[in-house]
Design a protein around this motif. Structure first.
Motif, PDB file in Angstrom:
ATOM      1  N   PHE A 100       0.825  -1.212   0.000  1.00 34.25           N
ATOM      2  CA  PHE A 100       0.000   0.000   0.000  1.00 34.25           C
ATOM      3  C   PHE A 100       0.857   1.259   0.000  1.00 34.25           C
ATOM      4  O   PHE A 100       0.349   2.345   0.262  1.00 34.25           O
ATOM      5  N   ALA A 101       2.151   1.117  -0.287  1.00 33.87           N
ATOM      6  CA  ALA A 101       3.052   2.255  -0.234  1.00 33.87           C
ATOM      7  C   ALA A 101       2.866   3.149  -1.458  1.00 33.87           C
ATOM      8  O   ALA A 101       2.653   2.677  -2.582  1.00 33.87           O
ATOM      9  N   ASN A 102       2.951   4.469  -1.235  1.00 34.31           N
ATOM     10  CA  ASN A 102       2.902   5.430  -2.326  1.00 34.31           C
ATOM     11  C   ASN A 102       4.273   5.540  -2.984  1.00 34.31           C
ATOM     12  O   ASN A 102       5.222   4.839  -2.626  1.00 34.31           O
ATOM     13  N   ALA A 103       4.350   6.451  -3.942  1.00 41.14           N
ATOM     14  CA  ALA A 103       5.622   6.651  -4.629  1.00 41.14           C
ATOM     15  C   ALA A 103       6.696   7.172  -3.691  1.00 41.14           C
ATOM     16  O   ALA A 103       7.883   6.888  -3.873  1.00 41.14           O
ATOM     17  N   ASP A 104       6.286   7.925  -2.657  1.00 39.95           N
ATOM     18  CA  ASP A 104       7.255   8.453  -1.700  1.00 39.95           C
ATOM     19  C   ASP A 104       7.572   7.486  -0.582  1.00 39.95           C
ATOM     20  O   ASP A 104       8.329   7.815   0.335  1.00 39.95           O
ATOM     21  N   GLY A 105       6.986   6.288  -0.625  1.00 47.90           N
ATOM     22  CA  GLY A 105       7.262   5.269   0.379  1.00 47.90           C
ATOM     23  C   GLY A 105       6.323   5.291   1.569  1.00 47.90           C
ATOM     24  O   GLY A 105       6.373   4.384   2.409  1.00 47.90           O
ATOM     25  N   GLU A 106       5.459   6.322   1.680  1.00 44.37           N
ATOM     26  CA  GLU A 106       4.517   6.396   2.777  1.00 44.37           C
ATOM     27  C   GLU A 106       3.317   5.483   2.518  1.00 44.37           C
ATOM     28  O   GLU A 106       2.907   5.273   1.381  1.00 44.37           O
ATOM     29  N   THR A 107       2.757   4.935   3.598  1.00 52.45           N
ATOM     30  CA  THR A 107       1.613   4.033   3.478  1.00 52.45           C
ATOM     31  C   THR A 107       0.357   4.816   3.128  1.00 52.45           C
ATOM     32  O   THR A 107       0.056   5.835   3.758  1.00 52.45           O
ATOM     33  N   ASN A 108      -0.361   4.352   2.146  1.00 52.74           N
ATOM     34  CA  ASN A 108      -1.635   4.958   1.762  1.00 52.74           C
ATOM     35  C   ASN A 108      -2.722   4.352   2.641  1.00 52.74           C
ATOM     36  O   ASN A 108      -3.332   3.335   2.307  1.00 52.74           O
TER      37      ASN A 108
END
Length: 223
Positions: A79-87
């Motif tokens: 579920f990680a975004n392009a910036d590595g943060e969890t969506n």
């Protein structure tokens, strides 16, 4: 010359004319929870609304299958975004679909297949932003409109300025009462809910009192 018949209609005929169709029985649909509808947002911002209403094709007895649901929990790396943060919005959407699936096709849980995912893993800020902020904005707007309308009426009738109303103890109590009223009474349906709760709270007492109607209670004879 033809004469009009003056005979009255038969009993069956009169009965058929008097019969009126029965009103359809009203059924209350189960209110959709905030988690199922994806929050209080509307339109494109209502992430999870489409997910909760999605029709999942399944067969009787078919188990829930999602490649992101691994060993009884959601694999947050997927579920990680392009910036590595969890969506986290996507996590909520996926959990909505899983719970909707289990409502239609319940599955047993055993020690070999435990479900370890818990909603508490989702940060509080995500819940506040997605579910509570829109509702809080609506309540604040209602409280402001009601409060200033009442303050304007007080100013017109009693000639008490707005600043004096806000700084006086009575004005502060009125402000608090307005906010509490807007919190607990958000629509006319809430009044019906409180009425039902009041009836339920006194139901057993009324039932107990009804059983003694026309009878002498032991406590009355002892006196």
């Amino acid at each position: 010359m033809m004469k009009l018949s003056s005979a009255r209609p038969s009993v069956a005929r009169r009965h058929s004319l008097a019969v009126k169709p029965r009103a359809a029985v009203e059924t209350r649909a189960r209110k959709v929870s905030p988690l199922e509808k994806g929050g209080t947002l509307k339109g494109d911002k209502a992430r999870g609304k489409d997910a909760s209403n999605a029709k999942v094709a399944m067969k009787p007895g078919q188990r829930f299958n999602d490649p992101r649901f691994v060993n009884g929990t959601w694999d947050l790396a997927q579920f990680a975004n392009a910036d590595g943060e969890t969506n986290w919005d996507a996590v909520i959407d996926a959990e909505v679909v899983r719970r909707r699936w289990l409502e239609v096709s319940p599955e047993p849980i055993s020690d070999t297949t435990p479900v370890t995912f818990d909603l508490s893993e989702i940060p509080t800020s995500v819940w506040v932003r997605r579910f509570h902020l829109p509702e809080a904005e609506l309540i604040n707007g209602r409280a402001t409109m009601v409060g200033f309308t009442v303050a304007l009426l007080v100013d017109l009738v009693f000639h008490v300025r707005l600043v004096d109303q806000l700084t006086s103890p009575l004005g502060q109590i009125a402000t608090l009462g307005t906010v509490l009223f807007c919190l607990f009474v958000r629509s006319e349906k809430d009044l019906d809910v409180y009425k039902e709760l009041s009836d339920e709270a006194t139901f057993y007492d009324k039932q107990w009192q009804a059983t003694w109607e026309g009878k002498t209670r032991p406590s009355e004879t002892e006196q």
